[in-house]
Design a protein around this motif. Structure first.
Motif, mmCIF file in Angstrom:
data_model
loop_
_atom_site.group_PDB
_atom_site.id
_atom_site.type_symbol
_atom_site.label_atom_id
_atom_site.label_comp_id
_atom_site.label_asym_id
_atom_site.label_seq_id
_atom_site.Cartn_x
_atom_site.Cartn_y
_atom_site.Cartn_z
ATOM 1 N N LEU A 77 -8.031 -2.451 -13.179
ATOM 2 C CA LEU A 77 -7.763 -2.051 -11.802
ATOM 3 C C LEU A 77 -7.563 -0.541 -11.690
ATOM 4 C CD1 LEU A 77 -5.396 -4.912 -10.598
ATOM 5 C CD2 LEU A 77 -7.731 -4.460 -9.843
ATOM 6 N N LYS A 78 -6.912 0.052 -12.678
ATOM 7 C CA LYS A 78 -6.733 1.506 -12.669
ATOM 8 C C LYS A 78 -8.085 2.217 -12.750
ATOM 9 C CE LYS A 78 -2.080 1.628 -14.684
ATOM 10 N NZ LYS A 78 -1.279 1.995 -15.889
ATOM 11 N N ALA A 110 -4.466 4.124 -1.322
ATOM 12 C CA ALA A 110 -4.297 2.957 -2.193
ATOM 13 C C ALA A 110 -5.339 1.911 -1.853
ATOM 14 C CB ALA A 110 -2.894 2.366 -2.043
ATOM 15 N N MET A 111 -5.671 1.093 -2.847
ATOM 16 C CA MET A 111 -6.511 -0.071 -2.573
ATOM 17 C C MET A 111 -5.653 -1.313 -2.749
ATOM 18 S SD MET A 111 -9.046 -0.832 -5.804
ATOM 19 C CE MET A 111 -8.453 -1.137 -7.481
ATOM 20 N N ASP A 112 -5.880 -2.289 -1.891
ATOM 21 C CA ASP A 112 -5.117 -3.530 -1.917
ATOM 22 C C ASP A 112 -6.032 -4.688 -2.274
ATOM 23 O OD1 ASP A 112 -2.573 -2.440 -0.979
ATOM 24 O OD2 ASP A 112 -3.622 -2.113 0.909
ATOM 25 N N ILE A 113 -5.672 -5.402 -3.337
ATOM 26 C CA ILE A 113 -6.407 -6.584 -3.771
ATOM 27 C C ILE A 113 -5.699 -7.808 -3.203
ATOM 28 C CG2 ILE A 113 -7.248 -7.908 -5.744
ATOM 29 C CD1 ILE A 113 -8.406 -5.132 -5.697
ATOM 30 N N CYS A 147 0.837 -1.205 0.000
ATOM 31 C CA CYS A 147 0.000 0.000 0.000
ATOM 32 C C CYS A 147 0.871 1.254 0.000
ATOM 33 C CB CYS A 147 -0.921 -0.008 1.218
ATOM 34 S SG CYS A 147 -1.867 1.507 1.466
ATOM 35 N N THR A 148 1.835 1.306 0.915
ATOM 36 C CA THR A 148 2.737 2.456 0.999
ATOM 37 C C THR A 148 3.563 2.596 -0.273
ATOM 38 O OG1 THR A 148 2.882 2.304 3.408
ATOM 39 C CG2 THR A 148 4.650 3.480 2.286
ATOM 40 N N GLU A 149 4.021 1.466 -0.815
ATOM 41 C CA GLU A 149 4.836 1.498 -2.026
ATOM 42 C C GLU A 149 4.038 2.043 -3.210
ATOM 43 O OE1 GLU A 149 8.545 0.902 -3.897
ATOM 44 O OE2 GLU A 149 7.947 0.805 -1.793
ATOM 45 N N ALA A 150 2.788 1.595 -3.354
ATOM 46 C CA ALA A 150 1.949 2.081 -4.452
ATOM 47 C C ALA A 150 1.677 3.574 -4.297
ATOM 48 C CB ALA A 150 0.633 1.303 -4.487
ATOM 49 N N VAL A 160 -2.035 -7.107 -4.690
ATOM 50 C CA VAL A 160 -1.886 -6.085 -5.724
ATOM 51 C C VAL A 160 -2.367 -4.761 -5.137
ATOM 52 C CG1 VAL A 160 -2.523 -5.321 -8.032
ATOM 53 C CG2 VAL A 160 -2.300 -7.768 -7.555
ATOM 54 N N ALA A 161 -1.481 -3.788 -5.076
ATOM 55 C CA ALA A 161 -1.822 -2.474 -4.535
ATOM 56 C C ALA A 161 -1.949 -1.478 -5.682
ATOM 57 C CB ALA A 161 -0.758 -2.006 -3.549
ATOM 58 N N VAL A 162 -3.051 -0.738 -5.678
ATOM 59 C CA VAL A 162 -3.336 0.223 -6.743
ATOM 60 C C VAL A 162 -3.440 1.620 -6.126
ATOM 61 C CG1 VAL A 162 -4.934 0.874 -8.586
ATOM 62 C CG2 VAL A 162 -4.639 -1.547 -7.975
#
Length: 241
Positions: A148-149, A129-132, A78-81, A115-117
């Protein structure tokens, strides 16, 4: 921006909201995204003023625990995205030592891939961010990323509608991850610091250590402290790095 994907995603969100008799909001968008992309969980974390992290919505209890785990550890996709303003995907079983605290928790909860968006508004300003979360290893192709975007843009707009304070800051290109916690955590840290006669930073470290070692939610620990149900004394807990 893919207009067709955005239109299709919005249509799905409206359909889910209408079927449930609910307004179009974060909850209906999360439900639509989970169903559309075949996720086993989804969490949305928002970052106010570039610092304060809040779990805005989670599809289920496991998703909430995973979002909270990133909050406790201060690390994760999440932080990275959010920082990189791009989709970040990771396999829990082959993360090469990246985000060890979060990945350990994810593995214990049966998650295989994350997957973090980033949630972007305006000219690419990140607000969270959203995390899948998935329990199987599913590689992303370009069509998946485009879809996802599209959901990320929808969730960003709905997040702004629910949390107007998100736009009250000027840091359009963050260089460091958010350091703050939800208000209830800071309030509890202040109370714990006063009760134990220690600096607030140490009280916060003890709270994180307590939550991590006992696999409890950080916000739950904070509420227990404020309600007088928990008093943190110095013990053998070590804050997660």
């Amino acid at each position: 921006m893919d207009v067709r994907q955005d239109t299709a995603a919005w249509k799905r969100v409206v359909e889910v909201a209408s079927a449930a008799g609910r307004p179009v909001a974060l909850a209906s968008a999360v439900a639509a995204c989970v169903e559309d992309v075949g996720a086993d969980g989804l969490g949305v974390s928002l970052i106010t003023s570039g610092q304060i992290r809040t779990v805005a919505h989670a599809a289920d209890e496991r998703s909430y625990r995973l979002e909270d785990a990133q909050l406790v550890a201060g690390e994760g996709p999440c932080t990275e995205a959010y920082l990189q303003r791009r989709i970040v995907d990771a396999d829990v079983q082959s993360s090469c030592g990246q985000w060890p605290v979060f990945m350990r928790t994810a593995g214990e909860l049966g998650i295989r891939t994350v997957v973090a968006v980033p949630l972007l508004v305006g000219d690419g300003v990140p607000v969270g961010a959203m995390d899948i979360y998935r329990t199987t290893s599913v590689p992303l192709d370009e069509a998946d990323r485009v879809r996802l975007k599209a959901y990320g843009r929808i969730l960003a707009l709905l997040a702004l509608d629910a949390h107007p304070a998100l736009i009250g800051w000027e840091q359009a290109a963050p260089e460091t991850g958010p350091l703050g916690y939800p208000p209830v955590v800071h309030q509890a840290a202040g109370a714990a610091a006063e009760a134990s006669d220690v600096p607030v930073a140490e009280a916060l470290a003890r709270m994180r250590a307590h939550a991590f070692s006992r696999q409890q939610l950080l916000e739950g620990v904070a509420r227990d402290i404020l309600a007088g149900r928990l008093r943190l004394e110095e013990d053998g807990d070590t804050p997660p790095n």
